[in-house]
Design an enzyme around this catalytic site. Structure first.
Site, PDB file in Angstrom:
ATOM      1  N   LEU A   1       0.810  -1.213   0.000  1.00 40.85           N
ATOM      2  CA  LEU A   1       0.000   0.000   0.000  1.00 40.85           C
ATOM      3  C   LEU A   1       0.847   1.267   0.000  1.00 40.85           C
ATOM      4  CD1 LEU A   1      -2.737  -1.071   2.566  1.00 40.85           C
ATOM      5  CD2 LEU A   1      -2.692  -1.425   0.089  1.00 40.85           C
ATOM      6  N   HIS A   2       0.343   2.277  -0.728  1.00 39.78           N
ATOM      7  CA  HIS A   2       0.963   3.593  -0.762  1.00 39.78           C
ATOM      8  C   HIS A   2      -0.100   4.646  -0.477  1.00 39.78           C
ATOM      9  CE1 HIS A   2      -0.902   3.913  -4.701  1.00 39.78           C
ATOM     10  NE2 HIS A   2      -0.208   2.871  -5.141  1.00 39.78           N
TER      11      HIS A   2
ATOM     12  N   HIS B   1      -3.587   4.353  -2.057  1.00 38.44           N
ATOM     13  CA  HIS B   1      -4.514   3.418  -1.412  1.00 38.44           C
ATOM     14  C   HIS B   1      -5.123   4.032  -0.149  1.00 38.44           C
ATOM     15  CE1 HIS B   1      -1.748   0.425  -3.491  1.00 38.44           C
ATOM     16  NE2 HIS B   1      -2.936   0.045  -3.919  1.00 38.44           N
TER      17      HIS B   1
ATOM     18  N   GLY C   1      -9.829   3.746  -7.384  1.00 44.50           N
ATOM     19  CA  GLY C   1      -9.085   4.886  -7.890  1.00 44.50           C
ATOM     20  C   GLY C   1      -9.286   5.091  -9.380  1.00 44.50           C
TER      21      GLY C   1
ATOM     22  N   LYS D   1      -7.038   6.128 -11.367  1.00 45.82           N
ATOM     23  CA  LYS D   1      -5.833   5.818 -12.138  1.00 45.82           C
ATOM     24  C   LYS D   1      -6.082   4.610 -13.041  1.00 45.82           C
ATOM     25  CE  LYS D   1      -2.192   3.670 -10.447  1.00 45.82           C
ATOM     26  NZ  LYS D   1      -1.904   2.568 -11.403  1.00 45.82           N
TER      27      LYS D   1
ATOM     28  N   SER E   1       1.797   4.524  -7.733  1.00 47.97           N
ATOM     29  CA  SER E   1       1.619   3.128  -8.136  1.00 47.97           C
ATOM     30  C   SER E   1       2.625   2.270  -7.403  1.00 47.97           C
ATOM     31  CB  SER E   1       1.820   2.979  -9.643  1.00 47.97           C
ATOM     32  OG  SER E   1       1.887   1.612 -10.023  1.00 47.97           O
TER      33      SER E   1
END
Length: 278
Positions: free
Chosen positions: A29-30, A33, A144, A146, A182
């Site tokens: 996770l980043h 997230h 998301g 993205k 990402s």
């Protein structure tokens, strides 16, 4: 926060969880997230996050075995955000027959854009998300923007298959230089990381040209491909599409999105930018 590994335990937890918001992830996770989690928290009594690296959505030669698995670090981040439960099944729990015998088959869109270069990817996404929806039974699910094509496909099957789930799109998280967040960004070398924001700048240039009245979509797409190629990218596509259903853009469309996928070295990056002409 509970970490749940079985469907039975998750369904027991769900009985007393009230209104639930769901964020499906593959872990590692980043901040992007975590933005989904924060949006989910606004909309429900409890948030459940799934962490599962889904083999079905990886093609031959893709990075399934190398994809980072960081459950403890992920759990620590989610606990700090006030998540109620993490659903982290192993592969046998979610796919007890090894091979999934019944799959969710998206329409022709699955073979366009990213699907043209990743055959079967969106079938794998649609199948695992359907399974997770059936297990978690959420009231709301956050995704998301993205992964714009993925979002369109999920919205489509939720509508067509009558899931009683509100799908909430969340804006793409970005680094200070514009690069879309990402898990795959960590694969970039230092030089590649410095070049990576070029992809978003090309999308911005296309969007500005369209807003200024340039409706030569094919020409704009070709120019961006040429610019990226000259900078060392291997470009899969740059395309302008209708924002709602990702149909090919036509003159008169007011809601558009420009989407791109390209490789820097061995790392494939995707991004998109919505364009409003209203």
């Amino acid at each position: 926060m509970q970490i749940i590994h079985t469907i039975r335990e998750l369904r027991e937890w769900r009985k007393t969880a009230g209104r639930v918001a769901f964020v499906p992830t593959m872990g590692n996770l980043h901040e992007g997230h975590l933005a989904l989690v924060r949006e989910a928290k606004k909309r429900a009594d409890n948030v459940v996050v799934s962490i599962f690296v889904n083999r079905l959505q990886f093609g031959q030669g893709e990075d399934f075995d190398q994809y980072p698995r960081t459950l403890q670090q992920d759990a620590d981040k989610l606990a700090a955000e006030g998540v109620a439960a993490v659903f982290a099944p192993d592969e046998k729990e979610l796919y007890p027959h090894v091979e999934q015998r019944f799959n969710v088959e998206p329409p022709h869109l699955q073979n366009e854009l990213c699907g043209k270069f990743r055959p079967g990817h969106f079938r794998g996404v649609a199948t695992v998300v359907t399974k997770l929806f059936n297990i978690v039974q959420p009231d709301v699910a956050c995704f998301g923007k993205k992964d714009y094509q993925q979002l369109a496909i999920i919205k489509g099957f939720v509508e067509d298959l009558n899931f009683n789930i509100e799908i909430v799109p969340v804006n793409t998280g970005r680094a200070a230089d514009g690069l879309a967040l990402s898990s795959r960004n960590q694969y970039l070398s230092e030089a590649e990381r410095a070049e990576a924001p070029h992809l978003y700048r090309e999308l911005q240039a296309v969007a500005e040209a369209v807003k200024s009245g340039n409706l030569d979509y094919a020409g704009l797409e070709q120019r961006s491909v040429a610019n990226l190629t000259a900078a060392g990218w291997q470009v899969d596509y740059v395309e302008i599409r209708h924002a709602e259903d990702l149909a090919v853009a036509r003159a008169g469309d007011k809601a558009l999105v420009v989407l791109a996928a390209a490789r820097l070295g061995t790392t494939r990056l995707i991004d998109n930018l919505e364009i409003s002409l209203a």
